[in-house]
Design a protein around this motif. Structure first.
Motif, mmCIF file in Angstrom:
data_model
loop_
_atom_site.group_PDB
_atom_site.id
_atom_site.type_symbol
_atom_site.label_atom_id
_atom_site.label_comp_id
_atom_site.label_asym_id
_atom_site.label_seq_id
_atom_site.Cartn_x
_atom_site.Cartn_y
_atom_site.Cartn_z
ATOM 1 N N PHE A 159 -24.597 -30.987 45.795
ATOM 2 C CA PHE A 159 -23.207 -30.641 46.085
ATOM 3 C C PHE A 159 -23.157 -29.630 47.223
ATOM 4 O O PHE A 159 -24.061 -28.818 47.383
ATOM 5 C CB PHE A 159 -22.545 -29.985 44.863
ATOM 6 C CG PHE A 159 -22.282 -30.921 43.741
ATOM 7 C CD1 PHE A 159 -21.098 -31.641 43.680
ATOM 8 C CD2 PHE A 159 -23.213 -31.080 42.726
ATOM 9 C CE1 PHE A 159 -20.855 -32.501 42.624
ATOM 10 C CE2 PHE A 159 -22.972 -31.932 41.664
ATOM 11 C CZ PHE A 159 -21.789 -32.648 41.618
ATOM 12 N N ARG A 160 -22.094 -29.659 48.011
ATOM 13 C CA ARG A 160 -21.825 -28.643 49.024
ATOM 14 C C ARG A 160 -20.334 -28.375 49.014
ATOM 15 O O ARG A 160 -19.536 -29.287 49.127
ATOM 16 C CB ARG A 160 -22.258 -29.101 50.404
ATOM 17 C CG ARG A 160 -21.930 -28.060 51.478
ATOM 18 C CD ARG A 160 -22.286 -28.521 52.844
ATOM 19 N NE ARG A 160 -23.579 -27.949 53.174
ATOM 20 C CZ ARG A 160 -24.354 -28.396 54.128
ATOM 21 N NH1 ARG A 160 -24.001 -29.440 54.834
ATOM 22 N NH2 ARG A 160 -25.488 -27.798 54.395
ATOM 23 N N PHE A 161 -19.995 -27.105 48.838
ATOM 24 C CA PHE A 161 -18.597 -26.681 48.784
ATOM 25 C C PHE A 161 -17.815 -27.476 47.734
ATOM 26 O O PHE A 161 -16.664 -27.853 47.943
ATOM 27 C CB PHE A 161 -17.923 -26.793 50.149
ATOM 28 C CG PHE A 161 -18.630 -26.034 51.226
ATOM 29 C CD1 PHE A 161 -18.780 -24.650 51.145
ATOM 30 C CD2 PHE A 161 -19.176 -26.697 52.309
ATOM 31 C CE1 PHE A 161 -19.444 -23.947 52.135
ATOM 32 C CE2 PHE A 161 -19.850 -25.997 53.297
ATOM 33 C CZ PHE A 161 -19.982 -24.625 53.221
ATOM 34 N N GLY A 162 -18.478 -27.763 46.600
ATOM 35 C CA GLY A 162 -17.832 -28.451 45.502
ATOM 36 C C GLY A 162 -17.688 -29.948 45.666
ATOM 37 O O GLY A 162 -17.117 -30.616 44.812
ATOM 38 N N LYS A 163 -18.228 -30.521 46.745
ATOM 39 C CA LYS A 163 -18.149 -31.968 46.980
ATOM 40 C C LYS A 163 -19.533 -32.588 46.860
ATOM 41 O O LYS A 163 -20.527 -32.019 47.286
ATOM 42 C CB LYS A 163 -17.566 -32.253 48.365
ATOM 43 C CG LYS A 163 -16.136 -31.801 48.481
ATOM 44 C CD LYS A 163 -15.530 -32.267 49.768
ATOM 45 C CE LYS A 163 -14.110 -31.727 49.807
ATOM 46 N NZ LYS A 163 -13.220 -32.552 50.524
#
Length: 71
Positions: free
Chosen positions: A3-7
């Motif tokens: 995940f990155r920044f919640g995505k």
């Protein structure tokens, strides 16, 4: 899964030599392009020289269960 920044960036994925052994809902990552290395690439890790992504970030001693007990 990465995940990155919640995505979701990558996954879910699994590494298997036999497609029938793979859990439903996962895509298959074969051989050197295994699920862990693919996830690390999604996070921005780049393999150096002959090492794969896992070894490049210093996790080589944890690759096998025997290595888990080494200090």
């Amino acid at each position: 899964i990465a995940f990155r920044f919640g995505k979701l960036l990558y996954g879910p994925a699994g590494t298997s030599d036999i497609e029938e052994d793979l859990e439903p809902g996962y895509h298959l990552a074969w051989g050197h392009n295994n699920a862990v290395n693919s996830g690390l690439r999604a996070l921005g890790v780049h393999a150096i020289g002959d090492a794969d992504e896992y070894e490049t970030i210093g996790l080589e001693r944890h690759r096998t269960t025997e290595g888990w007990l080494q200090q």
